[in-house]
Motif scaffolding. Sequence first.
Motif, short mmCIF file in Angstrom:
data_model
loop_
_atom_site.label_atom_id
_atom_site.label_comp_id
_atom_site.label_asym_id
_atom_site.label_seq_id
_atom_site.Cartn_x
_atom_site.Cartn_y
_atom_site.Cartn_z
N ILE A 1 0.84 -1.20 0.00
CA ILE A 1 0.00 0.00 0.00
C ILE A 1 0.87 1.25 0.00
O ILE A 1 1.93 1.30 0.64
N VAL A 2 0.42 2.29 -0.69
CA VAL A 2 1.12 3.57 -0.76
C VAL A 2 0.37 4.60 0.06
O VAL A 2 -0.83 4.82 -0.13
N THR A 3 1.06 5.22 1.00
CA THR A 3 0.53 6.34 1.80
C THR A 3 1.62 7.40 1.91
O THR A 3 2.74 7.19 1.44
N PRO A 4 1.35 8.54 2.53
CA PRO A 4 2.36 9.60 2.59
C PRO A 4 3.65 9.18 3.28
O PRO A 4 3.66 8.48 4.29
N TYR A 5 4.75 9.63 2.69
CA TYR A 5 6.09 9.52 3.27
C TYR A 5 6.77 10.87 3.05
O TYR A 5 6.62 11.47 2.00
N ARG A 6 7.47 11.33 4.01
CA ARG A 6 8.08 12.67 4.08
C ARG A 6 8.13 13.39 2.73
O ARG A 6 8.98 13.13 1.89
N GLY A 7 7.24 14.34 2.56
CA GLY A 7 7.06 15.04 1.30
C GLY A 7 5.70 14.74 0.72
O GLY A 7 5.04 15.62 0.17
N ALA A 8 5.27 13.49 0.82
CA ALA A 8 3.89 13.07 0.55
C ALA A 8 3.37 13.55 -0.79
O ALA A 8 2.31 14.16 -0.88
N GLY A 9 4.11 13.28 -1.85
CA GLY A 9 3.68 13.67 -3.18
C GLY A 9 4.23 14.99 -3.65
O GLY A 9 4.21 15.28 -4.86
N ARG A 10 4.70 15.81 -2.74
CA ARG A 10 5.22 17.12 -3.14
C ARG A 10 6.47 16.96 -4.01
O ARG A 10 6.71 17.75 -4.93
N GLN A 11 7.29 15.93 -3.69
CA GLN A 11 8.50 15.69 -4.49
C GLN A 11 8.17 15.54 -5.96
O GLN A 11 8.88 16.06 -6.83
N HIS A 12 7.10 14.82 -6.25
CA HIS A 12 6.76 14.53 -7.64
C HIS A 12 6.44 15.82 -8.40
O HIS A 12 6.93 16.06 -9.51
N GLY A 13 5.59 16.66 -7.79
CA GLY A 13 5.22 17.91 -8.45
C GLY A 13 6.40 18.83 -8.64
O GLY A 13 6.56 19.45 -9.70
N VAL A 14 7.25 18.94 -7.62
CA VAL A 14 8.42 19.80 -7.72
C VAL A 14 9.38 19.27 -8.80
O VAL A 14 9.96 20.05 -9.57
N PHE A 15 9.55 17.97 -8.88
CA PHE A 15 10.43 17.39 -9.89
C PHE A 15 9.95 17.75 -11.29
O PHE A 15 10.75 18.18 -12.14
N VAL A 16 8.67 17.63 -11.54
CA VAL A 16 8.13 17.92 -12.87
C VAL A 16 8.31 19.40 -13.22
O VAL A 16 8.83 19.75 -14.29
N MET A 17 7.92 20.29 -12.31
CA MET A 17 8.02 21.73 -12.61
C MET A 17 9.46 22.19 -12.76
O MET A 17 9.80 22.91 -13.72
N GLU A 18 10.32 21.79 -11.86
CA GLU A 18 11.70 22.26 -11.93
C GLU A 18 12.43 21.71 -13.15
O GLU A 18 13.24 22.39 -13.77
N ARG A 19 12.12 20.48 -13.54
CA ARG A 19 12.72 19.93 -14.75
C ARG A 19 12.20 20.64 -16.00
O ARG A 19 12.95 20.93 -16.94
N LEU A 20 10.91 20.95 -16.03
CA LEU A 20 10.35 21.69 -17.17
C LEU A 20 11.02 23.06 -17.31
O LEU A 20 11.34 23.50 -18.42
N LEU A 21 11.24 23.73 -16.18
CA LEU A 21 11.88 25.04 -16.23
C LEU A 21 13.33 24.93 -16.68
O LEU A 21 13.82 25.78 -17.44
N ASP A 22 14.03 23.88 -16.25
CA ASP A 22 15.40 23.68 -16.71
C ASP A 22 15.45 23.47 -18.22
O ASP A 22 16.30 24.04 -18.92
N LEU A 23 14.56 22.66 -18.73
CA LEU A 23 14.52 22.38 -20.16
C LEU A 23 14.14 23.64 -20.94
O LEU A 23 14.69 23.91 -22.01
N ALA A 24 13.21 24.42 -20.39
CA ALA A 24 12.81 25.66 -21.06
C ALA A 24 13.95 26.68 -21.06
O ALA A 24 14.16 27.38 -22.05
N ALA A 25 14.69 26.76 -19.95
CA ALA A 25 15.81 27.70 -19.88
C ALA A 25 16.86 27.35 -20.94
O ALA A 25 17.41 28.24 -21.60
N ARG A 26 17.10 26.07 -21.11
CA ARG A 26 18.06 25.63 -22.12
C ARG A 26 17.57 25.99 -23.53
O ARG A 26 18.34 26.47 -24.36
N GLU A 27 16.28 25.79 -23.76
CA GLU A 27 15.71 26.08 -25.07
C GLU A 27 15.75 27.56 -25.39
O GLU A 27 15.99 27.97 -26.53
N LEU A 28 15.51 28.39 -24.37
CA LEU A 28 15.45 29.85 -24.57
C LEU A 28 16.79 30.53 -24.32
O LEU A 28 16.88 31.76 -24.37
N ASN A 29 17.81 29.75 -24.01
CA ASN A 29 19.15 30.29 -23.73
C ASN A 29 19.11 31.27 -22.57
O ASN A 29 19.72 32.35 -22.61
N LEU A 30 18.38 30.90 -21.53
CA LEU A 30 18.28 31.70 -20.31
C LEU A 30 19.02 31.01 -19.18
O LEU A 30 19.09 29.78 -19.13
#
Length: 780
Positions: free
Chosen positions: A363-392
Amino acid sequence: MTTRYLGERITRNEDPRLLTGRALFVDDLDLPGMLHVAFVRSIHAHAHIRAIDVSRARERAGVIAIYTAHDLGDYWKPGPLLVSPPPVKKLLAFHERCQVPLARDKVRYVGEPIAMIVATSRYIAEDALDDVVVDYEPLPVAADLELAIAPDAPRVHDDLDSNIAAHLIQEKGDVDAVWRDAAVVIARRFRYDHGTAAPMETRGIVAQWDARAQHLTVWDTTQAPIPIRNGLASRLGLSETQVRVIAPFIGGGFGPKIMMFYPEEMLVPWAAMQLDRPLKWIEDRRENFVAMTHEREQIHDATIALTKHGKILAIKDSFLHDSGAYIPYGLTVPINAQCTLLGMYKVPNYYSEFKAVFTNKTIVTPYRGAGRQHGVFVMERLLDLAARELNLDRTEIRRRNFIQPYEFPYNNEIIYQDFAPLRYDSGNYEAVLDRAKQMIEYDKFIAEEQPRLRAQGKRVGIGIVCYVEGTGIGPYEGARVHVETNSKVTAATGVGTQGQGHYTVFAQLIAEQLGVDVRDVRVITGDTAEFNWGTGTFASRGAVVAGNAINEAAKAVREKALKLAAEELDVYEGDLELVNGRVQVKGLPEKNIALGELARKANPLRGAVKPNTEPGLEATRYFGPQSGVTSAGAHAMIIEIDPETLQIKILKYVVVHDCGTVINPMILEGQVYGGVAQGIGNAFYEKIAYDENAQLLSGSFMDYLLPTAMEVPRVQVGHEETPSPWNPLGVKGAGEAGAIPVGPLFAQAIEDALRDVKNFEILEIPLSPNRLWELVNQKS
């Protein structure tokens, strides 16, 4: 009032007991006549149970009782759904399925309990496990998260048409309307795999039934003693006053110990009542890997649309969430991922859809971060990829999208885990990022150090990422503060403690109000006989919710003391102050009265008290936040990668965190250090691995790699403080902040160090030297 304790680095009140071996843990209990428990657990991830033969086990000397599902009678029923789905507009499906105490006709994951053995020693109970013969009919297994939703996938629950546990959509704005205006559109698939909390102390429970007093006492490694008390009383047909649950010192909770109810928590107290003997069960490490809840696995298909200047126009995210075999904790983890993805940033248009999926896994239940890690990983990776694309620069793209201080409170519109719209109370995100850049010497490293080191053939990289953490959710907590006649103070609250420093932080709040020494404050947590109402320790809410309750109770005691002292000393209340355990006249300290004397006078043995007067120098107060509060921060690190082995050495690690008013910087930093250590493990070492039959491949510390002191670096912590306007103390939570953004931080720093590898991207967590070698050589 002059501050004496708030914001000070006070050493911990609890440490003398812990360091001298005088702290009580569940396994320390050794009651007269105590029996020991072991569980027969499923060896299959999915199978029908044809028969269970316990006859040979019953004959073993020292075995007192054996229970299967058929022995439980009416007590055999599913546990409760802890958290119902939030009131979102588009909840397309939710199938409540909670675990029964013992599997009867079917097992759905490896480690599911089938029978309970009670013996005179744990050794005998363990030996008797091998005497039990279970006749299984193995079934096809739903092990892979994506394959589990296929129309022809094996059904984890036969009465359902599919393995979809829940299907939910949240959105704001109009994603499709702005898509055509985007200068850059980036789409990727991100994967975040399984992990486990691996606490130093595994789970355990001791139960004692007093037949004469008709009273049940339970010692439990739980983060929620009061809900456990209430639930046990209801299931056992007792009144709540007949059940006492004590959560003593706990060697790490991290979320899985908030789960209610584990089968063992339902069975051990019940059996103690049946046998009228104390019972003890302590989870061994092998059990812990399969029987304590897991977290983490999600697969995200995410797309971001931006202007040519790097401003976010819209984000689409569709993801799968592995719920394991049951879903007792509702949708907390995927909802957290869905909401935390928005981060510090203005996202005017957002579409997020997830499907929670039943699989034949733990069974899966909250563990320190409780899903927040997943959302942060997606957003921060998208911004890194966008920065590279836009040369920022990676920090510039973040800066351009920050919510600004004048925009708080900021309404993200979608519904959070506390069932209210996701609103941020306060923050200064640019200051956090700038402080992190300064502490890691970001500009100097990129301009000077990195080129110099790379010229020497060293593969060094830098990473810097941001995150938010929703904390301090309700519904409420309470506290009682009581001044003794010796001028010492006792306080009780319903939350449990698992190393957060509650005994010290709560004492600081009381000492601040009452003018007593912090060492003269005794704090009691996690004992339902001491405090009757509360919810538990989770979601970084201890200081926010219980802390404010304690502060308000201490404030009420202060007001009562001033009023009583004014009458005794014949002065105005405004002329009095509390100093060193006494109430004294300002400017005339020799005219004073001790708090203990006031407590004695407030509880007279003779005479009459005024109508509506509460006896004693005591107060009880409750605090229930209307909404959670949002902490924020940035992590930065510099790494070096061995080009041959792809082992990583962390050269420098920095955390800048904003959790509002800081009560004790030393304890706060300790929380951050621990979180970072777990985050490093989750990012680069730890992985719960299953084979195609959902058999656990990493079920010991030989295969499940925990970081040690050799891998965890010295962490520098900087504090920014934007007090929350939504509670009197201005505090926000901090318990999970250290763990949340480490995955994307590793990914960014590794990509920076390996920039010479063409088209190299990291879209998954956790990594390892082996997995990193595979990824690098795929691109070579």
